[in-house]
Structure formats: structure tokens, C-alpha cells
Enzyme design. Structure first.
Site, short mmCIF file in Angstrom:
data_model
loop_
_atom_site.label_atom_id
_atom_site.label_comp_id
_atom_site.label_asym_id
_atom_site.label_seq_id
_atom_site.Cartn_x
_atom_site.Cartn_y
_atom_site.Cartn_z
N VAL A 274 0.84 -1.20 0.00
CA VAL A 274 0.00 0.00 0.00
C VAL A 274 0.87 1.25 0.00
CG1 VAL A 274 -1.71 1.33 1.28
CG2 VAL A 274 -1.94 -1.16 1.11
N ASP B 68 -18.93 14.28 -43.25
CA ASP B 68 -19.29 13.71 -44.54
C ASP B 68 -20.72 13.20 -44.52
OD1 ASP B 68 -17.13 14.16 -46.12
OD2 ASP B 68 -16.30 12.15 -46.02
N LYS C 174 -20.44 14.85 -49.87
CA LYS C 174 -20.42 14.73 -51.32
C LYS C 174 -21.35 13.60 -51.74
CE LYS C 174 -15.55 16.10 -51.53
NZ LYS C 174 -14.19 15.69 -51.93
#
Length: 411
Positions: free
Chosen positions: A26, A199, A221
Site C-alpha cells: 500500500v 461527410d 459529397k
């Protein structure tokens, strides 16, 4: 200690002395965390296990090889106890309380003046979770939140930027359109974006999840109709990045597979813009798979050629055992079918057309080179569509009936 009694805060420990009492596992974890924060770490313990000893041997921590003394707290900003001996940890915590030094008591979380949260870091976001003194519960929650951040399910976008901060461009392949097929990296970058240049064929549903302040610039496009010329798209990417924005160019498929991503990357880099390319699931492979068609298959095809439907096909390897995948090929389907049939495949070579792959309106048309153009025309086949030519089409569960009908019509 109740959760209501806690005031969460982040400590800046860079260059400040801190103390770790104990040298077990620890203590080693806590020492490493404190070192990551830039603290000057001293460890006090008569013996040290491998973790702390390794840090000491590397000169990263100062190890006082003895038991704890009250004077060890002099000049310290923060203390972590982890001896595993409740009496020692309580003594250190009491001394720290008397000197008004914040102390985490690993032996008694109820009495501890501070708790150590479960921490995860994703990019420049650090999350810290406390769970009522239950460290395992905190760790599980921490991991779940970290995964959500990694996957882009939580908003990572910055709302405060440093003056003069430089922007960037990420070319992200969004896959064939299904929002579940974008990569984890791509999804995370989208969650960080200030501007998305989108796109038409990308995963459009993800745009609805963006922060309302994120600007979406549409540059989609369609065949024969380029809404925004490529040069203008390049200039948009540079302009937005130069304004200090994180820009995501969200594309369908893969940016480097007929996506002109290479041109965009070169243009941005020529202007000094940092560019990251995130590969996507290309429609050339994934959309046929949506119809049960593999592009290669043992005993049927060992290789495939992907080509734009607008390109010359005379140099494609002959024989239906070499798969041909045509993108953007609906408009030239009749000519392509004639060329492929004449180039060693013959009129009976199977053909599959998948429209709107992975979409709710996905449609599959299967035939042969001899009749596929007439079939497509009669059915009103339209882009976006992927055309697969070769024996692999026979693997589709839809093929047997469709090819039988096509054979009857040919005869």
C-alpha cells in the site's frame, strides 16, 4: 466520517515534501502516486518490501530505515500512513492533527482526516472517486467511469483553453455508417471536438450526441454533386485548427481508402497543423460482410481487389476466384459487368450489390454478370452501394435462391 463531511479537492504537491510511514504494498502504491504528482517523498520504515526498496534504490524517494519519530513531520505538507499496525498509524495521525497537517490513516478510514480516492487519468482528465470509505467499491466505479471516458461516452470537450493554444485536426474514419462501428479512439476524439467537419456517409447519429456548442460543418459529397470542393474542405480544416480548435474530420469508412484523407493530411501538415489519422472500418470489407459475403474465403478466393467503379477494370486479375469490390460503381455497373465478364470471369460469375450497408434500409441484390445491370435498373439500385463480384458471393445465405432465379432468367 460521513460522505457529507468531505470536501473534495485536488492538491498541488509539485516540489512539496510529503511523508509516507510504512513500506509495504500500500505504501509503495501511495508513494508512486505522490511521485506522479511531483511531490518530494520521504518514506519512514525499519524494513521495506520490493516496491519501496526499488524506488529508494532508484533515488526517487528518500528512505529513513527506522521507525517513525514525531520530528519526521517537520516541514511536511501531507502524510500517508500505511504501516499495517493500527497503533503506529494512529500515532502518526494524531501527531499530524496536532500540527494541522493533512493525513490519510490507512488503518482507520473513519478516523482519518483525509481519504485517498481511486484515481484514473484519460488524456488530461483526472478522475478521483471516494465511495464511503469502501476502496474496492471506489475502484470499480473509477474503472467504469474511465472506460466511459476512453470510449467517448462522456463529454471530454474543453470549455476553457489557454490563450494561444494550438489546434489540431483528426481524420476519423467512422465506418460504414452504423454508430457502433466507429473505433474507440475515433469516438473519444469526437467527444473532445470543438468543430466537426462531417461527410454524408459517416455515422451521422453520433452528431446528435455532441455538445450543443460544437459546430458541425457539412461538406458531404454525392456522386456527381460535390457540395464543397476538396480544396475548400482542406482550407476549412486549416482555418479552424489555426483558430485553436480541436477539429474532427468525420468520414465514412476509412480516411485513407478512397477518402482523400491523404490529401487533407498533407495540406494540413504543410500549414504546420498537427494531424492524427484514425483508421476506420472500410465499407469495402464491412458492407459485404453485412450481407454475409466475405471478400476472401477458403477454397473460393485468396485475394481481392478494391477499386472505384469509375476506374478501368481491364487490368483486374481474371477469374471469379479473385474477388472484385467496386465502390461508387452503380452508375457504371453495366459497363463494368461487361468488362469483367469478358476478362475471364464469364457471364455466370456471381455479383452482389449491398445498398445502405448496416442501415435500417439495407438492401441486397444478387445476380450474375450477365443480368445484374438489368436487375439493378429494374430495382432502382442507387448509391451508396458496394458491389462484390466473384465466387465469394455464393457464401451469402441470400445467394442460393437469388442465383437460381438469375440462372433461369439467363437460360
Amino acid at each position: 466520517m460521513a460522505v457529507q463531511d468531505i470536501y473534495p479537492i485536488s492538491l498541488r504537491l509539485l516540489g512539496r515534501p510529503v511523508l509516507v510511514v510504512g513500506a509495504g504494498p500500500v505504501a509503495a502504491r501511495r508513494a508512486k502516486g505522490l511521485l506522479d504528482a511531483g511531490a518530494l517523498v520521504t518514506v519512514v520504515a525499519p524494513e521495506a518490501e520490493g516496491g519501496v526498496r526499488a524506488l529508494a534504490d532508484a533515488g526517487l524517494v528518500r528512505w529513513r530505515e527506522r521507525g517513525y519519530l514525531a520530528g519526521d513531520l517537520d516541514g511536511v505538507w501531507f502524510v500517508q500512513t500505511a504501516t499495517g499496525v493500527a497503533e503506529v498509524d494512529s500515532l502518526v495521525a494524531a501527531d499530524a492533527e496536532a500540527q494541522r497537517i493533512w493525513c490519510v490513516n490507512a488503518s482507520d478510514h473513519e478516523a482519518s482526516a483525509a481519504w485517498t480516492p481511486a484515481v484514473a487519468e484519460v488524456d488530461d482528465v483526472k478522475i478521483a472517486i471516494s465511495a464511503g470509505g469502501d476502496p474496492r467499491r471506489a475502484a470499480v466505479l473509477r474503472s467504469a467511469v474511465a472506460v466511459a471516458l476512453e470510449c467517448g461516452d462522456l463529454p471530454l470537450r474543453r470549455h476553457r483553453t489557454s490563450p494561444g493554444a494550438s489546434g489540431s485536426v483528426a481524420l476519423v474514419g467512422g465506418g460504414p455508417g452504423d454508430p457502433g462501428l466507429i473505433t474507440v479512439r475515433g469516438r473519444r476524439l469526437l467527444a473532445q471536438a470543438d468543430v466537426v467537419v462531417a461527410d454524408r456517409l459517416g455515422p451521422r447519429d453520433l452528431l446528435a450526441d455532441l455538445d450543443p456548442e460544437v459546430r458541425v460543418i457539412e461538406v458531404g459529397k454525392a456522386p456527381g454533386h460535390h457540395l464543397v470542393p476538396q480544396q475548400q474542405i482542406n482550407e476549412i480544416l486549416v482555418r479552424e485548427a489555426q483558430a485553436g480548435h480541436r477539429v474532427v474530420r468525420l468520414k465514412g469508412g476509412d480516411p485513407y481508402v478512397l477518402g482523400r484523407g491523404g490529401e487533407e493530411a498533407l495540406f494540413c501538415r504543410a500549414q504546420g497543423i498537427d494531424v492524427e489519422v484514425v483508421s476506420g472500418v472500410t465499407s469495402a470489407v464491412s458492407v459485404p460482410a453485412a450481407a454475409g459475403i466475405p471478400v476472401t474465403h477458403r477454397g473460393l478466393a485468396k485475394a481481392f481487389t478494391m477499386i472505384s467503379g469509375h476506374e478501368e477494370l481491364s487490368n483486374v486479375p481474371a477469374g471469379s476466384d479473385h474477388t472484385v469490390v467496386l465502390l461508387m460503381g452503380v452508375g457504371t455497373l453495366r459497363r463494368s459487368a461487361e468488362l469483367l465478364a469478358a476478362n475471364g470471369r464469364g457471364p455466370d460469375c456471381p455479383v452482389g450489390i449491398i445498398e445502405n450497408g448496416y442501415g435500417a434500409d439495407q438492401r441486397v441484390t444478387i445476380g450474375t454478370l450477365a443480368g445484374i445491370a438489368d436487375q439493378a435498373e429494374a430495382a432502382g439500385v442507387a448509391n451508396p452501394a458496394v458491389i462484390v463480384v466473384g465466387d465469394v458471393v455464393r457464401v451469402s445465405p441470400l445467394a442460393a435462391v437469388a442465383l437460381a432465379k438469375a440462372k433461369i432468367s439467363i437460360d
